[in-house]
Design an enzyme around this catalytic site. Structure first.
Site, PDB file in Angstrom:
ATOM      1  N   THR A  52       5.788   0.961   8.402  1.00  0.00           N
ATOM      2  CA  THR A  52       7.189   1.478   8.479  1.00  0.00           C
ATOM      3  C   THR A  52       7.421   1.622   9.961  1.00  0.00           C
ATOM      4  OG1 THR A  52       6.022   3.584   8.407  1.00  0.00           O
ATOM      5  CG2 THR A  52       6.975   2.600   6.219  1.00  0.00           C
ATOM      6  N   ILE A  81       3.983  10.854   4.226  1.00  0.00           N
ATOM      7  CA  ILE A  81       3.109  11.327   3.375  1.00  0.00           C
ATOM      8  C   ILE A  81       1.687  11.869   4.206  1.00  0.00           C
ATOM      9  CG2 ILE A  81       1.890  10.572   1.405  1.00  0.00           C
ATOM     10  CD1 ILE A  81       4.599  10.527   0.802  1.00  0.00           C
ATOM     11  N   GLY A  82       1.563  11.206   5.249  1.00  0.00           N
ATOM     12  CA  GLY A  82       0.334  11.770   5.886  1.00  0.00           C
ATOM     13  C   GLY A  82      -1.113  11.069   5.284  1.00  0.00           C
ATOM     14  N   LEU A  83      -0.952  10.203   4.656  1.00  0.00           N
ATOM     15  CA  LEU A  83      -2.151   9.510   4.095  1.00  0.00           C
ATOM     16  C   LEU A  83      -2.940  10.253   3.097  1.00  0.00           C
ATOM     17  CD1 LEU A  83      -2.804   7.580   7.215  1.00  0.00           C
ATOM     18  CD2 LEU A  83      -2.598   6.369   4.912  1.00  0.00           C
ATOM     19  N   ASN A 133      -6.721  -1.028   1.101  1.00  0.00           N
ATOM     20  CA  ASN A 133      -6.115  -0.506   2.272  1.00  0.00           C
ATOM     21  C   ASN A 133      -6.881   0.564   3.193  1.00  0.00           C
ATOM     22  OD1 ASN A 133      -4.026   1.250   3.890  1.00  0.00           O
ATOM     23  ND2 ASN A 133      -3.040  -0.652   3.696  1.00  0.00           N
ATOM     24  N   SER A 161       0.695  -1.422   0.035  1.00  0.00           N
ATOM     25  CA  SER A 161       0.034  -0.103   0.208  1.00  0.00           C
ATOM     26  C   SER A 161       0.941   1.158   0.115  1.00  0.00           C
ATOM     27  CB  SER A 161      -0.777   0.313   1.288  1.00  0.00           C
ATOM     28  OG  SER A 161      -1.590   1.310   1.241  1.00  0.00           O
ATOM     29  N   CYS A 210      -0.336   3.469  10.978  1.00  0.00           N
ATOM     30  CA  CYS A 210       0.480   4.351  10.358  1.00  0.00           C
ATOM     31  C   CYS A 210       1.203   5.445  11.225  1.00  0.00           C
ATOM     32  CB  CYS A 210      -0.340   5.098   9.202  1.00  0.00           C
ATOM     33  SG  CYS A 210       0.637   6.197   8.405  1.00  0.00           S
ATOM     34  N   ILE A 261       5.497  -5.894   7.879  1.00  0.00           N
ATOM     35  CA  ILE A 261       5.357  -4.699   8.859  1.00  0.00           C
ATOM     36  C   ILE A 261       5.194  -3.463   8.099  1.00  0.00           C
ATOM     37  CG2 ILE A 261       6.760  -5.637  10.690  1.00  0.00           C
ATOM     38  CD1 ILE A 261       9.109  -3.792   9.868  1.00  0.00           C
ATOM     39  N   GLY A 266       7.524  -3.176  -1.462  1.00  0.00           N
ATOM     40  CA  GLY A 266       6.979  -1.714  -1.408  1.00  0.00           C
ATOM     41  C   GLY A 266       7.968  -0.723  -2.012  1.00  0.00           C
TER      42      GLY A 266
HETATM   43  C1  FMN Z   1       5.557   6.249   0.402  1.00  0.00           C
HETATM   44  C2  FMN Z   1       4.908   5.345   1.104  1.00  0.00           C
HETATM   45  C3  FMN Z   1       3.657   5.264   1.279  1.00  0.00           C
HETATM   46  C4  FMN Z   1       3.055   4.312   2.084  1.00  0.00           C
HETATM   47  N1  FMN Z   1       1.520   4.556   2.317  1.00  0.00           N
HETATM   48  C5  FMN Z   1       0.940   3.383   3.155  1.00  0.00           C
HETATM   49  C6  FMN Z   1      -0.341   3.593   3.297  1.00  0.00           C
HETATM   50  O1  FMN Z   1      -1.029   4.318   2.760  1.00  0.00           O
HETATM   51  N2  FMN Z   1      -0.955   2.489   4.166  1.00  0.00           N
HETATM   52  C7  FMN Z   1      -0.201   1.465   4.405  1.00  0.00           C
HETATM   53  O2  FMN Z   1      -0.666   0.709   5.263  1.00  0.00           O
HETATM   54  N3  FMN Z   1       0.976   1.419   4.245  1.00  0.00           N
HETATM   55  C8  FMN Z   1       1.562   2.441   3.649  1.00  0.00           C
HETATM   56  N4  FMN Z   1       3.120   2.390   3.395  1.00  0.00           N
HETATM   57  C9  FMN Z   1       4.037   1.411   3.964  1.00  0.00           C
HETATM   58  C10 FMN Z   1       4.139   0.239   3.031  1.00  0.00           C
HETATM   59  O3  FMN Z   1       3.002  -0.430   2.550  1.00  0.00           O
HETATM   60  C11 FMN Z   1       5.046  -1.067   3.450  1.00  0.00           C
HETATM   61  O4  FMN Z   1       4.463  -1.396   4.702  1.00  0.00           O
HETATM   62  C12 FMN Z   1       6.318  -0.422   4.146  1.00  0.00           C
HETATM   63  O5  FMN Z   1       6.758   0.801   3.261  1.00  0.00           O
HETATM   64  C13 FMN Z   1       7.623  -1.499   4.553  1.00  0.00           C
HETATM   65  O6  FMN Z   1       7.881  -2.155   3.190  1.00  0.00           O
HETATM   66  P1  FMN Z   1       9.021  -1.694   2.036  1.00  0.00           P
HETATM   67  O7  FMN Z   1      10.472  -1.700   2.970  1.00  0.00           O
HETATM   68  O8  FMN Z   1       8.963  -2.881   1.076  1.00  0.00           O
HETATM   69  O9  FMN Z   1       8.426  -0.461   1.560  1.00  0.00           O
HETATM   70  C14 FMN Z   1       3.735   3.381   2.627  1.00  0.00           C
HETATM   71  C15 FMN Z   1       5.018   3.278   2.453  1.00  0.00           C
HETATM   72  C16 FMN Z   1       5.560   4.390   1.655  1.00  0.00           C
HETATM   73  C17 FMN Z   1       7.336   4.356   1.449  1.00  0.00           C
END
Ligand code: FMN
Length: 307
Positions: A197, A75-77, A103, A25, A134, A195, A269
């Site tokens: 972030t 980003i703050g959703l 999501n 997501s 988040c 997980i 991601g």
């Molecule tokens: C720019 C950005 C935006 C994200 N937005 C969301 C989100 O809207 N909802 C959510 O559950 N996770 C969000 N995530 C978290 C990712 O889905 C993921 O759980 C996290 O980045 C760890 O995976 P990765 O290391 O492969 O990026 C976001 C991550 C990034 C980098």
């Protein structure tokens, strides 16, 4: 060779993926942005951007900071809100073969339930991923996922509001991720993804101020992989539900580590930002590994490192 995995065996509708490679997501837009780059229909599933009841503008700039081996984001959703998702995106997804998982994030338990209710029965939406952690939003998110009782409350409320398969996405920003996993499993989750972030900060030394507009952000990318892998390993042995591994996955080898630790599927991601082909390369790499090693069914590899 069998690559398919069932992510919601205890849900009537089920959530059958043709293969275990999903997108994470917030890192793959609505899916549509990537259609011209590769055949996205080959993926196991697409998880869309975090969706809230009302549209959100997100946090003040800057929202991204590069770090060694990772990215800090706040980003703050920012998103278009659930009504626009239903009107504008769902009709496009309804024509796709690849399952789309929405999501969702609310600021109160009631908001989560309302979102789930609105999305039930819309187009071909295959499931919900409930973001209970988040770390970028002051209200809501972080508190739900940090506390087993609150996490269970959200899960139970969403479960009551929809018959869609529910994947609850855990935050690493808690002292008790196994406790939270057990609580959401008991409250009705069909699968658990982890997980999200990890909370972090960067300082701009010339300005003597935090670099991100939101002050703190969430760390993702290769830097968090060992932490995510450890948490997947622990959670997968504590619950009987399918677990989806997320965190720093950019290659098939990374994905296979998560699968061997106990994940039934994975999400790619941050890797999408530097290599938009990453998800399909991960899928092809898993297929090649299975062929080379004579593995007939991906199920043979799930959790094998723990046996
Ligand atoms: C720019 C950005 C935006 C994200 N937005 C969301 C989100 O809207 N909802 C959510 O559950 N996770 C969000 N995530 C978290 C990712 O889905 C993921 O759980 C996290 O980045 C760890 O995976 P990765 O290391 O492969 O990026 C976001 C991550 C990034 C980098």
């Amino acid at each position: 060779m069998k690559l398919s995995v069932e992510l919601a065996p205890r849900n009537k509708r089920g959530l059958l993926l043709a293969n275990p490679v999903m997108t994470a997501s917030g890192t793959f837009g609505w899916g549509t942005e990537y259609e011209h780059l590769f055949d996205i229909q080959r993926l196991g599933a697409i998880v869309c951007k975090g969706t809230t009841l009302k549209p959100r503008e997100g946090n003040p700039q800057p929202r991204l900071a590069e770090t060694p081996c990772g990215v800090l984001n706040a980003i703050g959703l920012q998103n278009i809100g659930v009504e626009a998702v239903i009107k504008e995106k769902a009709p496009i997804w309804a024509k796709w073969r690849v399952p789309v998982i929405v999501n969702i994030l609310g600021e109160t338990v009631e908001e989560y339930a309302e979102l789930a209710k609105k999305l039930d029965g819309v187009g071909k939406i295959s499931g919900l991923e409930v973001n209970i952690g988040c770390p970028n939003v002051e209200a809501g998110g972080a508190e739900f996922g940090a506390d087993p009782l609150l996490a269970a409350k959200v899960t139970a409320a969403v479960k009551k509001a929809t018959s869609l398969p529910l994947m609850v996405k855990l935050t690493p920003n808690t002292g008790d991720i196994v406790g939270v996993a057990k609580a959401v499993a008991e409250a009705g989750a069909d699968a658990i993804s982890l997980i999200n972030t990890i909370k972090g900060i960067a300082i701009d030394i010339s300005k003597r101020r935090p670099l991100l507009g939101n002050i703190s952000g969430g760390l993702s990318g290769p830097a968090i992989k060992p932490i995510a892998l450890y948490m997947v390993y622990e959670v997968a042995q504590a619950v009987k539900l399918p677990v989806v591994g997320i965190g720093g996955i950019s290659t098939a080898e990374d994905a296979l580590e998560f699968i061997m630790a106990g994940a039934s599927a994975v999400q790619v991601g941050t890797a999408n930002f530097s290599n938009p082909q990453a998800p399909i390369e991960v899928l092809e790499g898993i297929e090649q590994f299975m062929q080379k090693e004579g593995i007939e069914d991906i199920a043979e590899l799930i959790g094998i490192a723990r046996r």
